[in-house]
Write a protein that holds these residues in place. Sequence first.
Motif, PDB file in Angstrom:
ATOM      1  N   ARG A 574       0.842  -1.207   0.000  1.00 23.31           N
ATOM      2  CA  ARG A 574       0.000   0.000   0.000  1.00 23.31           C
ATOM      3  C   ARG A 574       0.870   1.247   0.000  1.00 23.31           C
ATOM      4  O   ARG A 574       1.971   1.266   0.543  1.00 23.31           O
ATOM      5  CB  ARG A 574      -0.890   0.026   1.251  1.00 23.31           C
ATOM      6  CG  ARG A 574      -2.128  -0.822   1.110  1.00 23.31           C
ATOM      7  CD  ARG A 574      -2.933  -0.830   2.405  1.00 23.31           C
ATOM      8  NE  ARG A 574      -3.270   0.502   2.861  1.00 23.31           N
ATOM      9  CZ  ARG A 574      -3.997   0.748   3.948  1.00 23.31           C
ATOM     10  NH1 ARG A 574      -4.462  -0.269   4.669  1.00 23.31           N
ATOM     11  NH2 ARG A 574      -4.255   1.972   4.309  1.00 23.31           N
ATOM     12  N   GLU A 575       0.334   2.322  -0.617  1.00 21.96           N
ATOM     13  CA  GLU A 575       1.015   3.613  -0.570  1.00 21.96           C
ATOM     14  C   GLU A 575       0.582   4.373   0.685  1.00 21.96           C
ATOM     15  O   GLU A 575      -0.509   4.147   1.198  1.00 21.96           O
ATOM     16  CB  GLU A 575       0.687   4.443  -1.811  1.00 21.96           C
ATOM     17  CG  GLU A 575       1.225   3.828  -3.095  1.00 21.96           C
ATOM     18  CD  GLU A 575       0.938   4.718  -4.299  1.00 21.96           C
ATOM     19  OE1 GLU A 575       0.230   5.740  -4.143  1.00 21.96           O
ATOM     20  OE2 GLU A 575       1.447   4.405  -5.399  1.00 21.96           O
ATOM     21  N   GLY A 576       1.436   5.260   1.143  1.00 23.99           N
ATOM     22  CA  GLY A 576       1.068   6.029   2.333  1.00 23.99           C
ATOM     23  C   GLY A 576       2.097   7.084   2.682  1.00 23.99           C
ATOM     24  O   GLY A 576       3.049   7.326   1.930  1.00 23.99           O
ATOM     25  N   GLU A 577       1.884   7.675   3.827  1.00 21.02           N
ATOM     26  CA  GLU A 577       2.766   8.767   4.271  1.00 21.02           C
ATOM     27  C   GLU A 577       3.052   8.633   5.765  1.00 21.02           C
ATOM     28  O   GLU A 577       2.176   8.272   6.552  1.00 21.02           O
ATOM     29  CB  GLU A 577       2.091  10.127   4.006  1.00 21.02           C
ATOM     30  CG  GLU A 577       2.961  11.309   4.398  1.00 21.02           C
ATOM     31  CD  GLU A 577       2.278  12.644   4.127  1.00 21.02           C
ATOM     32  OE1 GLU A 577       2.864  13.468   3.416  1.00 21.02           O
ATOM     33  OE2 GLU A 577       1.165  12.843   4.651  1.00 21.02           O
ATOM     34  N   ILE A 578       4.293   8.915   6.115  1.00 22.59           N
ATOM     35  CA  ILE A 578       4.714   8.945   7.525  1.00 22.59           C
ATOM     36  C   ILE A 578       5.075  10.399   7.853  1.00 22.59           C
ATOM     37  O   ILE A 578       5.799  11.052   7.117  1.00 22.59           O
ATOM     38  CB  ILE A 578       5.912   8.015   7.779  1.00 22.59           C
ATOM     39  CG1 ILE A 578       5.531   6.556   7.480  1.00 22.59           C
ATOM     40  CG2 ILE A 578       6.416   8.151   9.213  1.00 22.59           C
ATOM     41  CD1 ILE A 578       6.691   5.597   7.499  1.00 22.59           C
ATOM     42  N   THR A 579       4.556  10.871   8.971  1.00 23.99           N
ATOM     43  CA  THR A 579       4.770  12.272   9.358  1.00 23.99           C
ATOM     44  C   THR A 579       5.473  12.341  10.705  1.00 23.99           C
ATOM     45  O   THR A 579       5.124  11.601  11.630  1.00 23.99           O
ATOM     46  CB  THR A 579       3.425  13.019   9.458  1.00 23.99           C
ATOM     47  OG1 THR A 579       2.735  12.894   8.216  1.00 23.99           O
ATOM     48  CG2 THR A 579       3.659  14.508   9.741  1.00 23.99           C
ATOM     49  N   ILE A 580       6.478  13.220  10.787  1.00 22.77           N
ATOM     50  CA  ILE A 580       7.229  13.409  12.040  1.00 22.77           C
ATOM     51  C   ILE A 580       7.194  14.888  12.404  1.00 22.77           C
ATOM     52  O   ILE A 580       7.365  15.759  11.539  1.00 22.77           O
ATOM     53  CB  ILE A 580       8.702  12.968  11.893  1.00 22.77           C
ATOM     54  CG1 ILE A 580       8.801  11.536  11.370  1.00 22.77           C
ATOM     55  CG2 ILE A 580       9.450  13.113  13.216  1.00 22.77           C
ATOM     56  CD1 ILE A 580      10.205  11.138  10.980  1.00 22.77           C
ATOM     57  N   SER A 581       6.987  15.192  13.689  1.00 26.26           N
ATOM     58  CA  SER A 581       7.114  16.580  14.146  1.00 26.26           C
ATOM     59  C   SER A 581       7.724  16.589  15.541  1.00 26.26           C
ATOM     60  O   SER A 581       7.485  15.687  16.329  1.00 26.26           O
ATOM     61  CB  SER A 581       5.757  17.286  14.162  1.00 26.26           C
ATOM     62  OG  SER A 581       4.946  16.785  15.194  1.00 26.26           O
ATOM     63  N   LEU A 582       8.545  17.624  15.802  1.00 25.73           N
ATOM     64  CA  LEU A 582       9.167  17.802  17.110  1.00 25.73           C
ATOM     65  C   LEU A 582       9.214  19.297  17.401  1.00 25.73           C
ATOM     66  O   LEU A 582       9.699  20.073  16.570  1.00 25.73           O
ATOM     67  CB  LEU A 582      10.594  17.223  17.123  1.00 25.73           C
ATOM     68  CG  LEU A 582      11.395  17.392  18.426  1.00 25.73           C
ATOM     69  CD1 LEU A 582      10.753  16.611  19.560  1.00 25.73           C
ATOM     70  CD2 LEU A 582      12.847  16.974  18.237  1.00 25.73           C
ATOM     71  N   LYS A 583       8.652  19.692  18.533  1.00 23.56           N
ATOM     72  CA  LYS A 583       8.712  21.113  18.874  1.00 23.56           C
ATOM     73  C   LYS A 583       9.058  21.292  20.342  1.00 23.56           C
ATOM     74  O   LYS A 583       8.813  20.421  21.171  1.00 23.56           O
ATOM     75  CB  LYS A 583       7.402  21.817  18.526  1.00 23.56           C
ATOM     76  CG  LYS A 583       6.211  21.436  19.367  1.00 23.56           C
ATOM     77  CD  LYS A 583       5.005  22.286  18.978  1.00 23.56           C
ATOM     78  CE  LYS A 583       3.796  21.950  19.844  1.00 23.56           C
ATOM     79  NZ  LYS A 583       2.621  22.795  19.528  1.00 23.56           N
ATOM     80  N   GLU A 584       9.624  22.444  20.639  1.00 21.84           N
ATOM     81  CA  GLU A 584      10.078  22.779  21.993  1.00 21.84           C
ATOM     82  C   GLU A 584       9.220  23.913  22.519  1.00 21.84           C
ATOM     83  O   GLU A 584       9.005  24.908  21.830  1.00 21.84           O
ATOM     84  CB  GLU A 584      11.549  23.195  21.933  1.00 21.84           C
ATOM     85  CG  GLU A 584      12.186  23.423  23.281  1.00 21.84           C
ATOM     86  CD  GLU A 584      13.684  23.737  23.150  1.00 21.84           C
ATOM     87  OE1 GLU A 584      14.444  23.348  24.040  1.00 21.84           O
ATOM     88  OE2 GLU A 584      14.079  24.349  22.136  1.00 21.84           O
ATOM     89  N   ASP A 585       8.722  23.766  23.740  1.00 13.87           N
ATOM     90  CA  ASP A 585       7.894  24.814  24.350  1.00 13.87           C
ATOM     91  C   ASP A 585       8.306  24.948  25.815  1.00 13.87           C
ATOM     92  O   ASP A 585       7.932  24.140  26.650  1.00 13.87           O
ATOM     93  CB  ASP A 585       6.409  24.452  24.234  1.00 13.87           C
ATOM     94  CG  ASP A 585       5.515  25.558  24.797  1.00 13.87           C
ATOM     95  OD1 ASP A 585       6.039  26.646  25.093  1.00 13.87           O
ATOM     96  OD2 ASP A 585       4.313  25.310  24.957  1.00 13.87           O
ATOM     97  N   GLN A 586       9.099  25.956  26.093  1.00 14.03           N
ATOM     98  CA  GLN A 586       9.603  26.232  27.444  1.00 14.03           C
ATOM     99  C   GLN A 586      10.298  25.000  28.014  1.00 14.03           C
ATOM    100  O   GLN A 586      11.363  24.625  27.546  1.00 14.03           O
ATOM    101  CB  GLN A 586       8.462  26.714  28.333  1.00 14.03           C
ATOM    102  CG  GLN A 586       7.898  28.051  27.873  1.00 14.03           C
ATOM    103  CD  GLN A 586       6.764  28.550  28.721  1.00 14.03           C
ATOM    104  OE1 GLN A 586       6.229  27.826  29.550  1.00 14.03           O
ATOM    105  NE2 GLN A 586       6.379  29.802  28.514  1.00 14.03           N
ATOM    106  N   ASP A 587       9.691  24.324  28.974  1.00 17.10           N
ATOM    107  CA  ASP A 587      10.391  23.222  29.629  1.00 17.10           C
ATOM    108  C   ASP A 587       9.915  21.847  29.157  1.00 17.10           C
ATOM    109  O   ASP A 587      10.066  20.849  29.869  1.00 17.10           O
ATOM    110  CB  ASP A 587      10.234  23.322  31.152  1.00 17.10           C
ATOM    111  CG  ASP A 587       8.768  23.326  31.581  1.00 17.10           C
ATOM    112  OD1 ASP A 587       7.904  23.507  30.709  1.00 17.10           O
ATOM    113  OD2 ASP A 587       8.501  23.128  32.782  1.00 17.10           O
ATOM    114  N   HIS A 588       9.337  21.760  27.951  1.00 13.89           N
ATOM    115  CA  HIS A 588       8.887  20.474  27.416  1.00 13.89           C
ATOM    116  C   HIS A 588       9.258  20.326  25.942  1.00 13.89           C
ATOM    117  O   HIS A 588       9.349  21.314  25.206  1.00 13.89           O
ATOM    118  CB  HIS A 588       7.371  20.311  27.573  1.00 13.89           C
ATOM    119  CG  HIS A 588       6.948  20.006  28.979  1.00 13.89           C
ATOM    120  ND1 HIS A 588       6.808  20.983  29.936  1.00 13.89           N
ATOM    121  CD2 HIS A 588       6.652  18.817  29.595  1.00 13.89           C
ATOM    122  CE1 HIS A 588       6.434  20.424  31.068  1.00 13.89           C
ATOM    123  NE2 HIS A 588       6.334  19.126  30.899  1.00 13.89           N
TER     124      HIS A 588
END
Length: 647
Positions: A574-588
Amino acid sequence: MKGFFILVLVLFQIQLVAQVISKNGKVNYSKVFVETDDFGADYLEIIEQSLPSVEETELRLQILWDLGYYSHTRNLRKSLILINQGLEEAQKAESKIWEGRMQVAQGAILLRMEKLDQAELVLTSALEKLPEPETWLLMTNLGYVHERRGDLGKAFEIASQTLQLGEKYGDTKVMAMAYSDISNLFWKQGKSVEGLEYGLKSLALFEKRGIKDLDFDFTLHVTGNNLVALGRYQEALPFFQRSTQIGKQYGFYNNLSDTYIALTDLYLAMEDFSNAETSGKEALKYAELLQNEFMVVRSLLSLGKVKKQQGFYQDAITYLHRSIQRATEDFGDRYFLSLIYRELAEAYEGAGEISNSYQAFKRYHELNQSVFNAEADQRIAHLQTEMGVAQKENTISLQEEALKRQNIIQVFTLLLTALMVFFLFFLYRIFSKKKKYSQLLEKQNQEKEFLLKEIHHRVKNNLETISSLLALQTAQIENEELQDIMIESQNRVQSMGMIHQNLYQGENLAAIEMKNYFINLGSYIIDSFDASSRISLDVRMDTLELDVDRAIPIGLIVNELITNSLKYAFPDNREGEITISLKEDQDHLYLKVTDDGKGISKNESVQGTGFGTQLVGLLTKQLDGKMTLSTQHGTEVYFEFKNRKAA
């Protein structure tokens, strides 16, 4: 003829909506009173009608600000509702600068609703959210808060700071606004010569700018006030007439009420009681439309003055008592409140009610003293001198003093020159030593940096050697399950190797840029599964640097999740998509890895050895984090880590 009529109608419609034009599904907007003033009194209705069709966040917030801020010239309650909506949307969009801009407008509205403490609190909160060049409107309204409280010295100080801000950034509008406020404060002090000077300075800058806005309209009114105070009634009249013309063109009810109050005073000075009373009633009409208690109080004061000057003392007393009742005990502007009691004292005196007259005059004196006290006068005089508006001292005495100082300066200059020569020689010796020491340190740092890069290079080479050995071993294994385990192990080693590669190739030896790392890692794993033709990778994040202690565990987690998606989420090619995100917010730190594959059903048994899942759990604990799994649409794994170096 019919074609000509249609053309005129079209041209009229284009002019009518000049500030909002929708073309090919895109809304083009000209900021009102910044980019254009080519519209009529219905401009607010046109902007409001266009708002639902605007989806782009920045443009929507700009339109909401214009709509909310300029609505305060007609309906304060509606204006506050619109600005509160804008504030909510700014907070939702996580835009600090727009949050600050909305708070400035909110403060301006609260001020005009006589909520002075709330206005000051909101304006102060907005200060840290705005860049310095944008703080002028905030400062202007903060000055109005102090003016309304009767602290003219503080208001004068803020106006002078606003002027310095305009001069610093060469902003004509800001300088014009500061001159306008200074003119108004001088008028309140009874210094109308200086007030007129600054009013004319302000108008010259507004004319140069070429936009007929709310503040230009107000300055016409202020300049007229100073001319009336100087007894130059015929000269003042055109300023008020132009002010009312602009006010009616754009529906500035607040300025219209203000100017009609001033016209009442002008006609009273000319003993034209009929026009004076008409102007007072017009002022009250616009104040009631605006629902602005401050303007209502002042309008009733004007009508009371008309009746008192005509000798209708009981009518005057009635109007003045109504004015005091509308003001209430919380009325912030002690200056205008003192004027009401002064007029009331005179009206009581005219009616023969001496006891009441004495009480009213006593109250007037108390209020007047609280506004025009010695401390406030001293502060204003000092600021006036700083801005160069005080009278110059005697030229001859200055020159004599200058000659005396010149002799002292010459002796001092010789001594200072000798000291400077010695000091410069001393600094040169220190600089020479420090330069040699800096060169030595720089050389040592370069050597250490080279060694550190070499270490990372060798670690990366060693990890690649391990990865190659695993690949060779995998090629000799026929069992597919064992092959998968070996490929996964190879990918884990490769993910760590990429970290060290980024370290020795990048400029920062202490941190890894994660977005580029995720792109390279994801592409490598997809290629290792021979799935690059059917599986796409989307890394949705801004550039973000992390230290090695956090980058390696997070890299391994992402490696395991991509591997799991490739193995189980897209069966039958099957065709598809993998998505990655990483963000920083103060102490997390917040990490999210999703795929749009088949997802995991509730009754589905665990596939594989379970080692990858166990590894992800251990790494999450190492980073002091928690993991959330969602399988509503494909698979989504969400992590929240405390933003500190792992042990």
